[in-house]
Design a protein around this motif. Structure first.
Motif, mmCIF file in Angstrom:
data_model
loop_
_atom_site.group_PDB
_atom_site.id
_atom_site.type_symbol
_atom_site.label_atom_id
_atom_site.label_comp_id
_atom_site.label_asym_id
_atom_site.label_seq_id
_atom_site.Cartn_x
_atom_site.Cartn_y
_atom_site.Cartn_z
ATOM 1 N N PHE A 1 0.831 -1.202 0.000
ATOM 2 C CA PHE A 1 0.000 0.000 0.000
ATOM 3 C C PHE A 1 0.868 1.255 0.000
ATOM 4 O O PHE A 1 2.011 1.259 0.454
ATOM 5 C CB PHE A 1 -0.877 0.053 1.266
ATOM 6 N N TRP A 2 0.260 2.339 -0.477
ATOM 7 C CA TRP A 2 0.773 3.682 -0.260
ATOM 8 C C TRP A 2 -0.335 4.534 0.344
ATOM 9 O O TRP A 2 -1.487 4.495 -0.111
ATOM 10 C CB TRP A 2 1.263 4.330 -1.555
ATOM 11 N N TYR A 3 0.052 5.285 1.384
ATOM 12 C CA TYR A 3 -0.834 6.237 2.025
ATOM 13 C C TYR A 3 -0.158 7.604 2.014
ATOM 14 O O TYR A 3 1.070 7.708 2.015
ATOM 15 C CB TYR A 3 -1.110 5.830 3.476
ATOM 16 N N VAL A 4 -0.978 8.659 2.043
ATOM 17 C CA VAL A 4 -0.459 10.020 2.095
ATOM 18 C C VAL A 4 -1.034 10.720 3.319
ATOM 19 O O VAL A 4 -2.188 10.482 3.702
ATOM 20 C CB VAL A 4 -0.799 10.804 0.799
ATOM 21 N N GLN A 5 -0.199 11.546 3.936
ATOM 22 C CA GLN A 5 -0.630 12.296 5.123
ATOM 23 C C GLN A 5 -0.339 13.769 4.912
ATOM 24 O O GLN A 5 0.814 14.178 4.783
ATOM 25 C CB GLN A 5 0.083 11.785 6.373
ATOM 26 N N TYR A 6 -1.407 14.568 4.882
ATOM 27 C CA TYR A 6 -1.259 16.013 4.796
ATOM 28 C C TYR A 6 -1.150 16.569 6.215
ATOM 29 O O TYR A 6 -1.598 15.925 7.167
ATOM 30 C CB TYR A 6 -2.430 16.615 4.037
ATOM 31 N N PRO A 7 -0.561 17.757 6.379
ATOM 32 C CA PRO A 7 -0.358 18.317 7.728
ATOM 33 C C PRO A 7 -1.628 18.326 8.561
ATOM 34 O O PRO A 7 -2.688 18.734 8.083
ATOM 35 C CB PRO A 7 0.136 19.740 7.433
ATOM 36 N N ASN A 8 -1.504 17.836 9.776
ATOM 37 C CA ASN A 8 -2.608 17.824 10.740
ATOM 38 C C ASN A 8 -3.836 17.052 10.224
ATOM 39 O O ASN A 8 -4.964 17.355 10.614
ATOM 40 C CB ASN A 8 -3.018 19.254 11.109
ATOM 41 N N ARG A 9 -3.584 16.083 9.374
ATOM 42 C CA ARG A 9 -4.675 15.256 8.864
ATOM 43 C C ARG A 9 -4.337 13.785 9.069
ATOM 44 O O ARG A 9 -3.196 13.406 9.267
ATOM 45 C CB ARG A 9 -4.895 15.522 7.370
ATOM 46 N N GLY A 10 -5.356 12.962 8.995
ATOM 47 C CA GLY A 10 -5.117 11.519 9.046
ATOM 48 C C GLY A 10 -4.564 11.015 7.732
ATOM 49 O O GLY A 10 -4.473 11.744 6.749
ATOM 50 N N LEU A 11 -4.219 9.744 7.709
ATOM 51 C CA LEU A 11 -3.678 9.151 6.491
ATOM 52 C C LEU A 11 -4.795 8.877 5.486
ATOM 53 O O LEU A 11 -5.901 8.505 5.862
ATOM 54 C CB LEU A 11 -2.976 7.837 6.812
ATOM 55 N N GLN A 12 -4.455 9.045 4.213
ATOM 56 C CA GLN A 12 -5.406 8.751 3.146
ATOM 57 C C GLN A 12 -4.835 7.672 2.240
ATOM 58 O O GLN A 12 -3.678 7.732 1.844
ATOM 59 C CB GLN A 12 -5.678 10.003 2.314
ATOM 60 N N PHE A 13 -5.654 6.709 1.914
ATOM 61 C CA PHE A 13 -5.269 5.614 1.027
ATOM 62 C C PHE A 13 -5.040 6.143 -0.385
ATOM 63 O O PHE A 13 -5.840 6.924 -0.907
ATOM 64 C CB PHE A 13 -6.394 4.576 1.023
ATOM 65 N N LEU A 14 -3.919 5.730 -1.004
ATOM 66 C CA LEU A 14 -3.621 6.106 -2.388
ATOM 67 C C LEU A 14 -3.829 4.941 -3.351
ATOM 68 O O LEU A 14 -4.475 5.092 -4.385
ATOM 69 C CB LEU A 14 -2.171 6.569 -2.517
ATOM 70 N N LEU A 15 -3.216 3.819 -3.026
ATOM 71 C CA LEU A 15 -3.309 2.668 -3.919
ATOM 72 C C LEU A 15 -2.827 1.420 -3.220
ATOM 73 O O LEU A 15 -2.212 1.503 -2.148
ATOM 74 C CB LEU A 15 -2.498 2.900 -5.208
#
Lengths: 117, 113
Positions: A34-48
């Motif tokens: 998996f890859w996840y992305v985390q923007y500042p002060n946010r939870g992780l978001q699934f990418l693929l």
């Protein structure tokens, strides 16, 4: 021990250029990737994710990742980077057992992607 | 459709105290996992709940315990807090068949003084 390595703490690219964020793993069997992305002060978001099949998987926001079993790698790529892609990116693996996928994620340390105008 | 919601967003405790963090999963999700993310690190798996039972557990001491309620919401309890417990605690929900595709909340940031 099961582990995920992201060898680069930070990746810098110019907007419009291709980007690659590297990931290698050490997990027995055929894990899900998996890859996840985390923007500042946010939870992780699934990418693929990769489970099986074609080694090149496509995900959200134009990202894709290439699975290489012999090198136990799962690098994240994008043909043309945007400033808005700047964020913290995590590679993760989910081990599988005889009964199937465990649903547990093992994360790498994360790579900060900085895209400059 | 609300996503994963966590409360409180921030809290400060002192060593030796106890804390309870709460999580409501995304609508339709029946599995809840908890992760600890220390500053500058990737999230580390604490445990996972499904059908009100702890299904898997990571390498965390027994001071860390949890619960899942019939409505699928969940709590994380940490007893006898240590300075090293300071971290962002992330709740993630999924369906049992989602194969690791988790939806994360924004986390509860715990500071232990």
């Amino acid at each position: 021990a099961q582990s995920v390595a992201q060898p680069e703490d930070q990746v810098n690219v110019a907007e419009g250029n291709p980007l690659t964020v590297k990931c290698t793993y050490s997990v027995s069997g055929n894990p899900y990737l998996f890859w996840y992305v985390q923007y500042p002060n946010r939870g992780l978001q699934f990418l693929l994710k990769y489970i099986t099949g074609d080694n090149l998987v496509k995900g959200s926001y134009g990202f894709e990742a290439e699975f290489n079993k012999s090198q136990t790698s799962f690098h994240l790529k994008k043909p043309s980077a945007l400033v808005s892609d700047s964020a913290l990116y995590f590679c993760a693996v989910s081990p599988t057992l005889a009964g199937g996928n465990t649903g547990k994620l093992i994360f790498g340390q994360g790579t900060t992607l900085q895209v400059k105008p | 459709d609300a996503g994963v919601t966590q409360s409180p967003t921030h809290l400060i405790k002192t060593r030796g105290q106890q804390v309870t963090l709460r999580c409501s999963p995304k609508s339709g999700h029946d599995t809840v996992s908890w992760y600890q993310q220390a500053l500058g690190q990737g999230p580390q798996f604490i445990f996972q709940y499904y059908e009100e039972e702890e299904r898997q557990r990571g390498n965390f001491p027994d001071r860390f315990s949890g619960h899942q309620f019939p409505n699928y919401s969940s709590e994380l309890n940490v007893n006898a807090l240590l300075l090293g417990d300071s971290a962002l605690y992330l709740c993630a929900s999924s369906t049992e068949l989602a194969a690791g595709e988790l939806f994360f909340g924004e986390g509860s940031r715990l500071t232990v003084l």
